[in-house]
Design an enzyme around this catalytic site. Structure first.
Site, PDB file in Angstrom:
ATOM      1  N   SER A  58       0.831  -1.189   0.000  1.00  0.00           N
ATOM      2  CA  SER A  58       0.000   0.000   0.000  1.00  0.00           C
ATOM      3  C   SER A  58       0.875   1.252   0.000  1.00  0.00           C
ATOM      4  O   SER A  58       1.794   1.359  -0.805  1.00  0.00           O
ATOM      5  CB  SER A  58      -0.949  -0.047   1.214  1.00  0.00           C
ATOM      6  N   ASP A 218      -5.589  -3.014  -2.943  1.00  0.00           N
ATOM      7  CA  ASP A 218      -4.635  -2.799  -1.859  1.00  0.00           C
ATOM      8  C   ASP A 218      -4.005  -4.114  -1.390  1.00  0.00           C
ATOM      9  O   ASP A 218      -4.693  -5.101  -1.142  1.00  0.00           O
ATOM     10  CB  ASP A 218      -5.333  -2.114  -0.686  1.00  0.00           C
TER      11      ASP A 218
END
Length: 385
Positions: A58, A218
């Protein structure tokens, strides 16, 4: 030059196969920059990166990839990354004007055919982030740094919406190959901005990113073993820089029902931290088992102890974020109010989405103080253990 720095200037080089794992956390990732800044001051000004392996997920993947571009000069890389975070604003990450947010919401709510039918939909459009990254990073430097021996491997983790697997995209020295495990795999490939956009695409917040024929989101979503990429890439000691808040203290007072913002913040906390805690506990249990075996027996089963050191914020980041709520663009504040977030509610969601320089600067300073406090322990971990 400080006395401390002169003492460490001639210190031993970090042990080989040292890795750094940078977790996700949206705007919270500014904290990692402060920690890295404190660590960088332990080494000579023109020295190389003290980590052979960089693994990011991320927002941590963005920090890690930027760091890998400057693997030849650790301090220079930190200075450049710090400058970006210190001058951040929400508009550099996603369209935060009223028109941009309304258009994005309409695309999600109305069954209209857009000019880009393959575009993945989400609450916010993070196209400005990709523009920022392409203007700042030269990803071709990664391969050059690997070829010159400044770096062994760098990885970016993302989640496949097609298979539900955690996919670690990596660039590395030639002898490191792909790997396959239950619900996770490693894929050698030149890293691109699409990989960074995929790894940082918070579910339902930012659109999924297309890589090849599949969409990815993500990297924290399906990451059941956050330490796995570093270990597969050859790490024998792993420094983890996280963004998790301190465990909540039990409360005996009555609590109001959670708002949508409270629930969203709770889910993000879970995504970014719970798997890491479980993986660290699992690793420690394996280390304890291996300690009962001789070196020859460890080699026979092809398992070796993996040492870890974890740095997390010493202060609640949601507490730091709350006073900065007024700095958000008006349209974003309206959106958050619809979810139940306001200056009086101390929700974790705000701490993930508040990409404003004043808040980011405060996170950097916190990370720097925490890094200074643990600098001797980190030096011992990297160089002497």
């Amino acid at each position: 030059m400080s006395l401390k720095f002169r003492q460490h200037q001639a210190s031993p080089q970090p042990k080989p196969n040292s890795a750094i794992v940078l977790t996700g956390g949206g705007a919270r990732a500014a904290y990692q920059v402060g920690v890295l800044k404190a660590i960088s001051e332990c080494f000579p000004g023109s020295g190389r990166l003290p980590f052979d392996i960089i693994c990011g997920t991320s927002a941590g993947a963005i920090n890690g990839t930027a760091l890998s571009c400057y693997a030849a000069n650790f301090r220079l890389g930190i200075k450049k990354i710090e400058w970006v975070w210190r001058n951040f604003e929400t508009a550099k990450v996603y369209h935060s004007d009223l028109r941009g947010i309304c258009r994005q919401l309409l695309l999600n709510l109305l069954p209209v055919k857009t000019a880009q039918p393959d575009q993945a939909l989400a609450v916010l459009n993070n196209a400005p982030l990709k523009q920022l990254l392409t203007s700042l990073l030269d990803l071709s430097r990664i391969e050059r740094n690997i070829d010159r021996g400044f770096l062994k491997a760098v990885s970016v983790s993302a989640s496949s919406y097609a298979t539900g697997n955690s996919v670690c995209f990596f660039q590395a020295e030639p002898e490191i190959g792909d790997w396959y495990r239950v619900r996770r795999r490693g894929v050698r490939t030149p890293l691109t901005f699409q990989h960074l956009m995929a790894s940082s695409a918070l579910p339902m917040v930012f659109p999924a990113s297309r890589i090849g024929k599949r969409y990815y989101g993500d990297g924290s979503i399906h990451q059941l073993a956050p330490l796995s990429p570093a270990i597969h890439l050859g790490a024998r000691r792993i420094l983890v820089v996280g963004t998790s808040d301190l465990p909540d203290r039990p409360s005996t007072s009555a609590m109001p029902p959670p708002s949508a913002a409270d629930i969203a913040g709770h889910l993000l906390d879970t995504i970014f931290s719970d798997s890491l805690r479980a993986d660290l506990e699992r690793l420690q249990r394996i280390n304890n088992t291996l300690a009962m075996l001789s070196r020859a027996e460890q080699q026979k089963v092809n398992l070796f102890p993996i040492h870890t050191h974890v740095i997390n914020p010493s202060t609640e980041l949601k507490d730091l974020a709350a006073p900065h709520y007024p700095r958000l663009p008006s349209s974003v504040k309206v959106l958050l109010k619809l979810l139940g977030a306001n200056p009086q509610t101390n929700t974790a969601l705000l701490s993930y989405l508040l990409f404003e320089k004043e808040y980011c600067q405060q996170l950097i300073e916190l990370g720097y103080r925490d890094g200074l406090q643990q600098r001797q322990a980190v030096l011992h971990f990297l160089c002497d253990k």
